[in-house]
Design a protein around this motif. Structure first.
Motif, PDB file in Angstrom:
ATOM      1  N   ALA A  60       8.673  -6.560  -1.552  1.00  0.00           N
ATOM      2  CA  ALA A  60       7.642  -5.821  -2.290  1.00  0.00           C
ATOM      3  C   ALA A  60       7.139  -4.634  -1.477  1.00  0.00           C
ATOM      4  O   ALA A  60       6.968  -3.527  -2.012  1.00  0.00           O
ATOM      5  CB  ALA A  60       6.482  -6.745  -2.650  1.00  0.00           C
ATOM      6  N   LEU A  61       6.914  -4.847  -0.197  1.00  0.00           N
ATOM      7  CA  LEU A  61       6.465  -3.769   0.677  1.00  0.00           C
ATOM      8  C   LEU A  61       7.523  -2.664   0.770  1.00  0.00           C
ATOM      9  O   LEU A  61       7.206  -1.472   0.688  1.00  0.00           O
ATOM     10  CB  LEU A  61       6.161  -4.327   2.073  1.00  0.00           C
ATOM     11  N   GLU A  62       8.787  -3.062   0.898  1.00  0.00           N
ATOM     12  CA  GLU A  62       9.876  -2.092   0.960  1.00  0.00           C
ATOM     13  C   GLU A  62       9.939  -1.265  -0.329  1.00  0.00           C
ATOM     14  O   GLU A  62      10.036  -0.040  -0.283  1.00  0.00           O
ATOM     15  CB  GLU A  62      11.202  -2.828   1.171  1.00  0.00           C
ATOM     16  N   PHE A  63       9.891  -1.927  -1.469  1.00  0.00           N
ATOM     17  CA  PHE A  63       9.968  -1.213  -2.746  1.00  0.00           C
ATOM     18  C   PHE A  63       8.770  -0.287  -2.941  1.00  0.00           C
ATOM     19  O   PHE A  63       8.916   0.836  -3.414  1.00  0.00           O
ATOM     20  CB  PHE A  63      10.073  -2.186  -3.914  1.00  0.00           C
ATOM     21  N   ALA A  64       7.588  -0.758  -2.590  1.00  0.00           N
ATOM     22  CA  ALA A  64       6.391   0.071  -2.738  1.00  0.00           C
ATOM     23  C   ALA A  64       6.468   1.296  -1.834  1.00  0.00           C
ATOM     24  O   ALA A  64       6.098   2.401  -2.235  1.00  0.00           O
ATOM     25  CB  ALA A  64       5.139  -0.746  -2.433  1.00  0.00           C
ATOM     26  N   SER A  65       6.961   1.104  -0.626  1.00  0.00           N
ATOM     27  CA  SER A  65       7.114   2.227   0.303  1.00  0.00           C
ATOM     28  C   SER A  65       8.135   3.225  -0.210  1.00  0.00           C
ATOM     29  O   SER A  65       7.929   4.439  -0.131  1.00  0.00           O
ATOM     30  CB  SER A  65       7.553   1.729   1.679  1.00  0.00           C
ATOM     31  N   ASN A  66       9.249   2.730  -0.748  1.00  0.00           N
ATOM     32  CA  ASN A  66      10.291   3.608  -1.284  1.00  0.00           C
ATOM     33  C   ASN A  66       9.800   4.380  -2.500  1.00  0.00           C
ATOM     34  O   ASN A  66      10.143   5.543  -2.675  1.00  0.00           O
ATOM     35  CB  ASN A  66      11.541   2.813  -1.650  1.00  0.00           C
ATOM     36  N   LYS A  67       8.996   3.748  -3.324  1.00  0.00           N
ATOM     37  CA  LYS A  67       8.476   4.427  -4.515  1.00  0.00           C
ATOM     38  C   LYS A  67       7.569   5.581  -4.102  1.00  0.00           C
ATOM     39  O   LYS A  67       7.649   6.675  -4.653  1.00  0.00           O
ATOM     40  CB  LYS A  67       7.723   3.439  -5.405  1.00  0.00           C
ATOM     41  N   LYS A  68       6.724   5.349  -3.113  1.00  0.00           N
ATOM     42  CA  LYS A  68       5.838   6.396  -2.633  1.00  0.00           C
ATOM     43  C   LYS A  68       6.659   7.538  -2.032  1.00  0.00           C
ATOM     44  O   LYS A  68       6.375   8.709  -2.256  1.00  0.00           O
ATOM     45  CB  LYS A  68       4.872   5.839  -1.584  1.00  0.00           C
TER      46      LYS A  68
END
Length: 93
Positions: A60-68
């Protein structure tokens, strides 16, 4: 006319989640679950993460970081990655 909705179950880290989605979204949803499972396995295998909940949190942290990151640089990196994989497959033939 509204699109037909279907009920499916997706498996994420050995837990099944029932969903009601449009039939046209099934492939995308199943692919998303596959990607989540692959990334969770990556964290479990490479970072001594024992608890699957911790692995999911890392995903979840990885995906959220990538989205930003995608928003900040103006590039759709998911689409670029998909296109690069398609090109690699074509070159292998």
């Amino acid at each position: 006319m509204s699109e037909l909705e279907i009920s499916i179950k997706v498996n994420i880290c050995d837990r099944f989640y029932p969903l009601r989605i449009k039939s046209s979204e099934e492939g995308e949803v199943r692919n998303a679950a596959k990607i989540i499972n692959e990334r969770a396995k990556f964290y479990i295998d490479n970072f001594s993460v024992q608890d699957k909940q911790d692995a999911l949190s890392m995903v979840a942290l990885e995906f959220a970081s990538n989205k930003k990151e995608k928003k900040s640089n103006g590039y759709d990196t998911d689409n670029i990655s998909t296109k690069l994989k398609e090109l690699e497959q074509l070159l292998e033939i």
